[in-house]
Design an enzyme around this catalytic site. Structure first.
Site, PDB file in Angstrom:
ATOM      1  N   LYS A  81       0.847  -1.203   0.000  1.00  0.00           N
ATOM      2  CA  LYS A  81       0.000   0.000   0.000  1.00  0.00           C
ATOM      3  C   LYS A  81       0.880   1.250   0.000  1.00  0.00           C
ATOM      4  O   LYS A  81       1.896   1.306   0.709  1.00  0.00           O
ATOM      5  CB  LYS A  81      -0.907  -0.034   1.235  1.00  0.00           C
ATOM      6  CG  LYS A  81      -1.974   1.048   1.286  1.00  0.00           C
ATOM      7  CD  LYS A  81      -2.857   0.868   2.533  1.00  0.00           C
ATOM      8  CE  LYS A  81      -3.931   1.923   2.657  1.00  0.00           C
ATOM      9  NZ  LYS A  81      -4.728   1.773   3.897  1.00  0.00           N
ATOM     10  N   SER A 156      -9.709   2.236   3.075  1.00  0.00           N
ATOM     11  CA  SER A 156      -8.861   2.981   2.166  1.00  0.00           C
ATOM     12  C   SER A 156      -7.955   2.101   1.313  1.00  0.00           C
ATOM     13  O   SER A 156      -7.455   2.537   0.288  1.00  0.00           O
ATOM     14  CB  SER A 156      -7.993   3.957   2.960  1.00  0.00           C
ATOM     15  OG  SER A 156      -7.113   3.248   3.830  1.00  0.00           O
ATOM     16  N   SER A 180      -9.582  -0.271   7.195  1.00  0.00           N
ATOM     17  CA  SER A 180      -9.073  -0.199   5.815  1.00  0.00           C
ATOM     18  C   SER A 180      -8.387  -1.446   5.287  1.00  0.00           C
ATOM     19  O   SER A 180      -8.079  -1.509   4.101  1.00  0.00           O
ATOM     20  CB  SER A 180      -8.126   0.985   5.678  1.00  0.00           C
ATOM     21  OG  SER A 180      -8.868   2.170   5.727  1.00  0.00           O
TER      22      SER A 180
HETATM   23  N1  GLN Z   1     -12.769   4.386   6.505  1.00  0.00           N
HETATM   24  C1  GLN Z   1     -12.157   4.786   7.735  1.00  0.00           C
HETATM   25  C2  GLN Z   1     -11.791   6.234   7.650  1.00  0.00           C
HETATM   26  O1  GLN Z   1     -12.118   6.828   6.689  1.00  0.00           O
HETATM   27  C3  GLN Z   1     -10.985   3.914   8.027  1.00  0.00           C
HETATM   28  C4  GLN Z   1      -9.735   4.344   7.378  1.00  0.00           C
HETATM   29  C5  GLN Z   1      -8.581   3.454   7.660  1.00  0.00           C
HETATM   30  O2  GLN Z   1      -8.709   2.406   8.282  1.00  0.00           O
HETATM   31  N2  GLN Z   1      -7.432   3.911   7.226  1.00  0.00           N
HETATM   32  O3  GLN Z   1     -11.177   6.786   8.500  1.00  0.00           O
END
Ligand code: GLN
Length: 503
Positions: A81, A156, A180
């Site tokens: 990532k 994400s 994410s």
């Molecule tokens: N969707 C969550 C957020 O927007 C989680 C993001 C993540 O785990 N990096 O913060």
């Protein structure tokens, strides 16, 4: 070797490499060819590193021929990532503000990957600074879900999940601050694990919210996640929150689970994370998986975690507060983009112009929220209250783990939604993480594995949660459920995904 090397699990590919049936150069080239054939449609990668990956592969092949003792995953390619820093490879965190930045060092987990000889195929797409649940907040365009290219791959870390689901990589690294790793795994039919907080070094992760961030594996099987987790995990003196203890035997637990026997294991169903708000097909697959666990000898108990109702609200105060502070360093002076206004370019005006152009809307929204929540006079009302709720959620977990060895829920309330569907509604987007966020707030580990297809023909994720430092339980229960489900399906769920058009 005649079989398509991109279709093998990482464990099976590792076996093929060890036995000499295939070389790492062949395996790496097969994945690079697959990326060339399908990534135009999927867009899982922001950067593909063909030459370096092939050079690593050739080196591993030579060392293997020379009889050198190698790591079990040596030669198996991996995708990383783009929020994880990689020396010599561009690292943008999905943001324009880091466009063109090439880190001078490796994250600890990348050092481990390199030392073990896994060729790095490239860097995967993500929501900007890991803020989002659909990868639509990437400054570099959407990633598409391989099951249906008009749908989101989750976020994400949608790039890592889509790469693994589309057979572009057998292994990938994700990061999970609120879901994410797990939510993208759920909506792409892959396996994703958020380790115990402190279980995998955060050194070299571009921080979103330091008290919540954890890196972990994204794979197609539970065993593959255990293998990768053992490789990247363990103590790191460069991360002050790193746990200074050996990891539990994760691979052993996955192998034990695969025999499908869960006699004596107490599985707690979280009352608050099911029912209303969960798509009918998601709930149905969850209930069926529970029955399978019961048939394997597990004792199913219902547990209530009353404060989970407030998890989302607490998270969206704590996360923006920490993020606003972590992102202060992107000022046009040190990394990546620098925008110099024409008239009167003082340092302050350069910073303001750079941040104005370099950050996207979601990032700006959260910086504003975070600085507001932390400002004098509001701190106690917002940030302070959120921290108290966090403690209550931790207590809910402790009480629940008195009654159960693992807790379970659907990973996400719905299957993959259409691209664009929730882009203009931040709250609707935030709700996708309602089931994953509590684990981050409490620091406990969580795993998502595929539990079938909903009525819309799209993958559903099943989440397993364990107490801190008991990550082995995720693998035992996850591998058992995987074996039971694949026995019913006659193979992995991903085998039912439509074939992507290649070019
Ligand atoms: N969707 C969550 C957020 O927007 C989680 C993001 C993540 O785990 N990096 O913060």
């Amino acid at each position: 070797m005649s079989a398509d090397l991109t279709r093998l699990s990482a464990a099976a590919l590792a076996d093929a490499l060890t036995s000499g049936e295939a070389s790492s150069v062949e395996a790496t080239q097969a994945h690079l060819d697959r990326i060339a054939a399908v990534d135009g449609a999927v867009h899982a990668f922001l950067h593909v590193s063909s030459q370096k990956a092939l050079a690593t592969a050739a080196d591993v092949d030579a060392r293997r021929s020379a009889g050198e003792e190698l790591h079990p995953l040596a030669g198996v390619p991996i995708a990383v990532k783009d929020v994880v820093v990689t020396q010599g490879l561009p690292t943008t965190a999905g943001s324009k503000i880091l466009e063109g930045w090439v880190p001078p060092y490796d994250a600890t987990l990348v050092e481990k990957i390199k030392a073990a000889g896994l060729p790095i195929l490239g860097k995967t797409n993500m929501d900007e600074f890991a803020m989002g649940s659909s990868t639509e907040h990437s400054a570099y365009g959407n990633t598409h879900n391989p099951w249906d290219l008009d749908r989101i791959p989750g976020g994400s870390g949608g790039g890592s999940a889509a790469a693994v689901a589309a057979y572009e990589a057998p292994l990938a690294i994700g990061t999970d601050t609120g879901g994410s790793i797990r939510q993208p795994a759920a909506v792409t039919g892959t396996v994703g694990v958020k380790p115990t907080y402190g279980g995998v070094s955060r050194y070299g992760l571009i921080a979103l919210a330091s008290s919540l961030d954890q890196a972990g594996p994204v794979t197609r099987t539970v065993l593959d996640s255990a293998l990768l987790h053992e490789l990247i995990g363990g103590h790191d003196p460069r991360d002050s929150t790193s746990i200074n203890e050996p990891l539990p035997d994760l691979v052993g637990a996955a192998r034990l689970g695969a025999n499908g026997d869960l006699t004596g294991v107490r599985v707690g169903v979280i009352t608050e994370l099911q029912g209303e708000g969960y798509q009918a097909g998601v709930q149905a697959r969850f209930d069926e998986s529970l029955e399978l666990l019961r048939s394997a000898g597990a004792e199913i108990v219902e547990v209530s975690c009353p404060h989970f109702t407030y998890a989302l609200a607490a998270y969206y105060l704590i996360l923006p507060a920490e993020a606003s502070s972590n992102l202060a360093k992107f000022d046009g002076m040190r990394f990546g983009l620098r925008v110099i206004p024409e008239d009167n370019p003082t340092a302050e005006r350069v910073m303001s112009a750079t941040r104005g152009q370099g950050f996207g809307d979601e990032v700006k929204r959260r910086i504003i929220l975070g600085t507001y929540a932390l400002s004098a006079g509001y701190y106690d009302a917002y940030y302070g209250s959120a921290q108290k709720v966090r403690t209550l959620i931790q207590r809910d977990f402790s009480a629940a783990f008195e009654k159960a060895d693992v807790l379970v829920s659907p990973t996400a309330p719905t299957t993959a939604f259409k691209l664009g569907e929730k882009l203009d509604d931040p709250l609707a987007m935030y709700l996708n993480d309602v089931a994953t966020i509590p684990a981050n707030l409490a620091g406990v580990p969580g795993l998502s594995l595929p539990s079938g297809l909903s009525d819309d023909g799209l993958p559903v994720g099943f989440q397993v949660l364990a107490p801190a430092k008991a990550d082995d339980r995720l693998y035992r229960v996850g591998a058992a459920l995987e074996a039971l489900l694949e026995n019913e399906w006659g193979g992995p769920l991903l085998g039912r995904a439509p074939e992507l058009e290649t070019r």
